[in-house]
Scaffold this active site. Structure first.
Site, PDB file in Angstrom:
ATOM      1  N   CYS A 110       0.841  -1.420   0.036  1.00  0.00           N
ATOM      2  CA  CYS A 110      -0.028   0.042   0.035  1.00  0.00           C
ATOM      3  C   CYS A 110       0.942   1.324   0.158  1.00  0.00           C
ATOM      4  CB  CYS A 110      -0.898  -0.105   1.210  1.00  0.00           C
ATOM      5  SG  CYS A 110      -2.206   1.439   1.158  1.00  0.00           S
ATOM      6  N   CYS A 111       1.986   1.133   0.795  1.00  0.00           N
ATOM      7  CA  CYS A 111       3.042   2.544   0.999  1.00  0.00           C
ATOM      8  C   CYS A 111       3.498   2.641  -0.446  1.00  0.00           C
ATOM      9  CB  CYS A 111       3.789   1.966   2.164  1.00  0.00           C
ATOM     10  SG  CYS A 111       3.102   2.407   3.641  1.00  0.00           S
ATOM     11  N   CYS A 193      -0.726   8.528   6.949  1.00  0.00           N
ATOM     12  CA  CYS A 193      -2.113   8.443   6.732  1.00  0.00           C
ATOM     13  C   CYS A 193      -2.928   8.155   7.972  1.00  0.00           C
ATOM     14  CB  CYS A 193      -1.999   7.181   5.744  1.00  0.00           C
ATOM     15  SG  CYS A 193      -1.413   7.489   4.160  1.00  0.00           S
ATOM     16  N   CYS A 196      -3.381   4.418   9.531  1.00  0.00           N
ATOM     17  CA  CYS A 196      -2.171   4.156   9.876  1.00  0.00           C
ATOM     18  C   CYS A 196      -1.340   4.840  10.994  1.00  0.00           C
ATOM     19  CB  CYS A 196      -1.238   4.064   8.719  1.00  0.00           C
ATOM     20  SG  CYS A 196      -1.782   3.002   7.540  1.00  0.00           S
ATOM     21  N   CYS A 221       7.993   3.319   5.772  1.00  0.00           N
ATOM     22  CA  CYS A 221       7.105   3.319   4.812  1.00  0.00           C
ATOM     23  C   CYS A 221       7.624   2.501   3.283  1.00  0.00           C
ATOM     24  CB  CYS A 221       6.289   4.624   4.168  1.00  0.00           C
ATOM     25  SG  CYS A 221       7.356   5.932   3.832  1.00  0.00           S
TER      26      CYS A 221
END
Length: 236
Positions: A110-111, A193, A196, A221
């Site tokens: 995702c990062c 984010c 997170c 990340c």
């Protein structure tokens, strides 16, 4: 000259050297406290250093609000880089919107989509990039240098605040009336984010609220990582 005054003076010299010797250079701003210090130092001095931020699509409203505050305070428009929509859609369709909670691998993917790939576009054609990282922020950053070689992006990377403490950052913000993310007043010393990042409790490590469900040694990340290792290979 006090230790703090020397820190500020040295940081100004570093930024001036970047502007003169490494143009075009850019500041990668998370819009958090450290990056607001650097933003203030760059824009007050009129240095030819660009400023951009990664708009991941999952940021807090307070963080996004900093874009307008910078524009109002400095008459400067921060450049925004967003993830590729098709990559985000494919991740969500295959794994789910919040699959990053399932494993370190899913979180890092995702990062990669939301931050690492847009960073590559933001750094394209640049000679150097600047971050607000500090040694005191995390165990993973203990070996941080003010100037480093970044083989991942083929350029020089600068961390002008590497030697600064948390107290130094906030002293500068107070002394110079620098706008800052209101989440800092709600227990968020480190901001990423929204899903997170959580507020921390008194006494916790300042990055304890980032990916709190993971082990401390995995809490990066990917912006500062090559082949799974932090880029701390060649200090300059």
């Amino acid at each position: 000259m006090s230790v703090y005054d020397k820190l500020v003076a040295d940081t100004k010299l570093t930024l001036g050297r970047i502007a003169s010797d490494f143009t075009p250079a850019v500041l990668a701003s998370s819009l958090a406290a450290e990056d607001m210090v650097l933003t203030d130092l760059i824009l007050r001095s009129g240095l030819p250093i660009g400023i951009f931020s990664l708009e991941t699509g999952r940021l807090h409203a307070e963080t996004l609000g900093m874009i307008d505050r910078i524009k109002q305070s400095y008459a400067y428009e921060v450049a925004l880089y967003k993830p590729q929509p098709e990559a985000v859609d494919a991740y969500v369709a295959t794994h789910g919107l919040n699959a990053f909670y399932d494993s370190v691998e899913m979180r890092k993917e995702c990062c990669r989509i939301r931050k690492v790939e847009p960073l590559g576009r933001a750094l394209a054609g640049k000679k150097a990039w600047i971050t607000g990282q500090r040694r005191a922020q995390a165990a993973t950053r203990a070996e941080l240098h003010v100037q480093e070689d970044d083989p991942a992006h083929g350029m020089v990377k600068f961390n002008p605040l590497a030697d600064w403490s948390e107290e130094d950052v906030w002293r500068y913000i107070r002394d110079n009336d620098v706008p800052y993310n209101p989440l800092h007043d709600k227990g968020y010393p480190s901001i990423g984010c929204e899903p997170c990042t959580r507020a921390i409790q008194p006494g916790e490590d300042i990055r304890a609220g980032r990916w709190w469900w993971e082990q401390p040694d995995s809490k990066e990340c990917g912006l500062h990582v090559v082949d799974g290792k932090l880029v701390r290979i060649k200090p300059v």
